[in-house]
Design an enzyme around this catalytic site. Structure first.
Site, PDB file in Angstrom:
ATOM      1  N   HIS A 118      56.522  82.765  27.161  1.00  0.00           N
ATOM      2  CA  HIS A 118      55.647  81.489  27.125  1.00  0.00           C
ATOM      3  C   HIS A 118      54.987  80.942  28.205  1.00  0.00           C
ATOM      4  CE1 HIS A 118      58.180  81.237  23.436  1.00  0.00           C
ATOM      5  NE2 HIS A 118      57.047  80.915  22.832  1.00  0.00           N
TER       6      HIS A 118
ATOM      7  N   ARG B  95      58.905  76.244  11.914  1.00  0.00           N
ATOM      8  CA  ARG B  95      57.729  75.700  12.562  1.00  0.00           C
ATOM      9  C   ARG B  95      56.730  76.288  12.257  1.00  0.00           C
ATOM     10  NH1 ARG B  95      55.901  77.502  17.506  1.00  0.00           N
ATOM     11  NH2 ARG B  95      54.973  75.274  17.977  1.00  0.00           N
TER      12      ARG B  95
END
Lengths: 324, 323, 170
Positions: free
Chosen positions: B182, B212
């Site tokens: 990330h 999510r």
């Protein structure tokens, strides 16, 4: 692993707990009882990594016991419990159970899993500390991982010894003499291929010996893994917990855990094992330095200092500000 | 066509609850049904829809052209078996008529009439599934799969089958720490979002499942927007702006991501299921049209840039708000 | 070694010292400056701990093959220290990590970050360049102009490049 716990206080909702029937009782060696646990109607139980435990309801307390299977989904769990006559009564409760009794257990919890990148697994067990190692050995055989097991037991009281001999063959070396065991552990730590990880479970002095010898022989901490019976902890210094959201101050006297102090002040904190293993009672810290005494948080998490396992950990500073 | 279109709208996981969007560790327990303005989604982990066979054919074609989309470091084989043996029963439960699973100990027989698949294999025996358990799993479910190993106090993206990446490369990222994967995402580090997410994931206990959503936008119904093929699809971001077909070509791309702690291997199985809905389809729900127009107009420039929306954002907002 | 939240390594401003807990140490120096550092390290390793020093102009196949062989024969307690330009250090570190050496067992001193290896996901070639991060370099494999992205693979020891003008309309 066998752990003696204090009486459960405010526990989190029990959804997801397993209701299990005692399907078998095996007294393999004097003082050690193996329970075979199944769903009352049969059916698969949740899979788990090697070295996992369940937290079993034992009358007025909850105890954590290692599962001894390889962790693949199957219809039964096995735990082996050493009777501790001087203990808090959890093991005595287990030793009174009979076939057909119903017990309540947590789902499996993992805190002692093998490292998948290991080139070789060195397993070290003392006494009833063999239970998570039996799980590791079984999984290592199933998944064809390289391993060896060093096991010290009392003469005539080697739990699971026959089963281990069949499972491990010459990968098992058993000792009844502590000096011989420690010499063998030192020799193994002195000369194993880079890529080896060592795992130890047993009495505190054995764990200390493995950790100290490994460090002395240049093993980085990342290659050394220990499962303790329970955190042997002193009463600790008194401090004050400051609850940032409510503004209230909760004194935590010596001999009282932060968790108990919070509960007595009417603050509900989810918790399970109350001995720093399960990770359930984690509380966010806003300021002050936690005195970490749990077996759950990683080194990185400890260094971050932004959370504390309130069942066993305390405060370095006079005040610990919690995000509660 | 009308029926297919409305079915797609009805089960679309529209992700916006307010008129603005920021990164959050927006996780919730899996299998929680969500009701939307058009219908609902989320009752199960796997969502087999009308595009099932088409998407799996597309995955096979992408993989045939570029085998690097499937990565598995050697120590991840147990995790791959674990993912397969966790998700095939899930698929069997989701499609009881069209699929079946028979287990005789480690000997499993899988039948999938949706694809004409019939296979027998032995769990843990690599020879019984020559393409490997991860590749076989990827031939049966629409989700992309990433398997995260946990060690040294971190998570590691050590295996994955990703053919429908939203502008990233599994082949390049394999072996990275979760935080490193990330690394290029703006804002999330200042906010500590990725660190918090990693700690949350590392604490998941065997069998725990969360999910999510994430989103971006894609030109056309192109599932493979990986870095590898950027040269093929990059220009469309510019070309779509002047195209009268913009509301049909420009899609809201929503990923439903599941996070499952696998029991046997202790790996985290990260499933990414991609849903595409064109602006015209989206506009059949007036609430969604208004909400997405507002989110897109309000999105900070750095986030729009990272998501690759900068070229067409104004045109999309114009169309959405003109309605 | 790297900032915690990015894949781009950030080398400390000071060179690390040998790990006092090491039992045996392999030092690998690249170029004159790298080899000067490994010489200093060799003197700092406590007496009685075996030290091997390798010197190379750059991380070519022959030195990486020696490194691979040393790792295969190493016992726990072994440490690796690398010194030289970033691209050589990353290439050698990648070999070690792929062979199962832990971050905790590797220490690095980087003498310059001018040169970097850039991986092209479009054709899978790797190009050596002096372009900075966010700069551009032509790919030696497919000749596309690559944008050098702030994203580094530990296993490849390379930066990610992607087509810089993919969104341009010819």
């Amino acid at each position: 692993m066998t752990a003696t716990l204090t009486a459960p206080g405010a526990l989190r909702a029990d959804d997801g707990r397993l209701v299990l029937e005692v399907a078998g009782v095996v007294d393999e060696v004097p003082g050690t009882r193996t329970l075979v646990l199944r769903r009352p109607g049969g059916g698969l139980l949740p899979a788990h990594p090697p070295g996992s435990h369940v937290v079993l309801d034992c009358g007025d307390r909850r105890n954590a016991y290692s599962l001894t299977g390889d962790g693949s989904p199957c219809e039964e769990y096995r735990v082996s419990v050493l009777l501790c006559p001087d203990g808090e009564g959890g093991s005595a409760f287990v030793h009174r159970l009979a076939v057909g009794d119903i017990v309540s257990a947590s789902r499996p919890r993992s805190a002692f899993a093998p490292v998948s990148t290991a080139r070789h697994h060195l397993l070290v067990a003392g006494g009833i500390g063999i239970t998570p190692m039996l799980s590791h050995a079984r999984a290592a055989v199933r998944w064809r991982r390289s391993f060896e097991l060093l096991y010290r037991h009392r003469p005539g009281a080697g739990a699971h010894l026959d089963e281990l001999r069949g499972l491990c063959g010459d990968r098992l070396t058993a000792y009844t003499s502590t000096p011989e065991m420690l010499a063998a552990v030192r020799a193994a730590l002195a000369d194993r291929p880079l890529g080896t990880h060592v795992y130890v479970c047993g009495p505190t002095p054995l764990i200390g010996f493995v950790e100290e010898t490994a460090a002395e022989l240049g093993w980085p901490g990342e290659r050394v893994h220990a499962e303790r019976f329970s955190a042997d902890l002193d009463a600790g210094e008194p401090f004050t917990a400051v609850l940032a959201r409510s503004g209230s101050r909760v004194p935590v006297p010596s001999g009282t855990s932060l968790l108990t102090a919070l509960e007595q002040a009417g603050v509900a904190v989810p918790n399970l094992c109350r001995q720093g293993v399960c990770g359930e009672c984690r509380v966010p810290v806003r300021s002050g330095r936690p005195l970490h005494r749990d077996l759950y948080l990683s080194e990185t998490e400890r260094a971050a200092g932004d959370a504390v396992m309130c069942c066993v950990s305390r405060s370095v500073d006079d005040e610990l500000e919690l995000d509660l | 066509m009308t029926t297919a279109l409305s079915a797609r709208v009805a089960r679309f996981p529209f992700p916006f609850a307010t008129d603005s969007y920021r990164y959050l560790t927006n996780v919730e327990p899996a299998r929680t049904p969500v009701t939307t303005a058009a219908g609902g989604w989320g009752a199960g982990v796997l969502d087999v829809d009308d595009d099932y066979a088409v998407e799996l054919a597309e995955r096979a074609a992408v993989l045939a052209a570029d085998p690097t989309r499937c990565q598995e470091l050697p120590h991840m084989r147990v995790a791959s078996w674990d993912a397969l043996t966790t998700l095939l029963p899930e698929l069997a439960a989701a499609c009881p008529g069209e699929t079946s699973l028979e287990r005789d100990g480690d000997r499993w027989t899988w039948r999938n009439d949706l694809l004409g698949t019939a296979r027998t294999f032995t769990v843990g025996d690599d020879d019984s599934l020559p393409e490997g358990p991860l590749a076989f799993l990827g031939s049966q479910i629409q989700d992309d799969v990433v398997l995260l190993d946990q060690r040294e106090g971190a998570l590691w993206a050590d295996a994955g089958l990703v053919t429908f990446a939203a502008d990233w490369s599994m082949g390049f990222d394999v072996g990275m720490r979760f935080l490193e994967v990330h690394g290029p995402v703006p804002r999330v580090h200042e906010a500590g979002v990725v660190q918090r997410a990693e700690r949350f994931l590392m604490r998941l206990q065997p069998g725990e499942e969360y999910r999510r959503t994430n989103w971006t936008m894609t030109v056309d119904r192109r599932l493979d927007t990986s870095t590898e093929t950027y040269a093929e699809w990059g220009r469309d971001r510019r070309l779509v702006v002047g195209d009268p077909a913009l509301p049909d070509r420009l899609h809201l791309r929503v990923e439903v991501q599941h996070l499952i702690r696998l029991g046997v291997s202790n790996a985290i199985c990260f499933l990414v299921r991609t849903h595409l809905l064109s602006l015209r389809e989206l506009a059949t729900v007036p609430e969604w049209r208004q909400r997405f127009g507002a989110v897109l107009a309000e999105l900070p420039d750095d986030m729009a840039d990272y998501k690759g929306l900068t070229r067409f954002r104004a045109a999309a907002v114009d169309w959405l708000t003109a309605g | 070694m790297g900032a915690e939240h990015t894949s781009v390594p950030r080398w400390g401003s000071e060179w690390p010292a040998p790990d006092p807990s090491a039992r045996t140490v392999l030092l690998v120096g690249f170029g004159a400056r790298g080899c000067a550092i490994t010489a200093a390290w060799a003197a700092d390793v406590p007496a009685g701990r075996p030290v091997e020093v390798l010197a190379a102009d750059d991380a070519d196949e022959s030195v990486l093959a020696v490194l691979t062989a040393r790792i295969a024969g190493a016992r726990v307690g072994w440490r690796l220290m690398l010194a030289g330009p970033e691209d050589d250090v990353l290439a050698a570190r990648a070999v070690a990590l792929r062979a199962g050496v832990l971050d905790a067992e590797i220490r690095c001193a980087v003498t310059s970050t001018d040169r970097k290896r850039v991986y092209c996901p479009h054709c899978r070639a790797t190009t050596t360049t002096t372009a900075p991060v966010a700069g551009e370099t032509p790919c030696e494999g497919c000749a596309r102009r690559l944008h050098v992205y702030a994203h580094v693979s530990r296993r490849a020891g390379a930066y990610l490049g992607f087509m810089a003008d993919a969104e341009e309309v010819a």
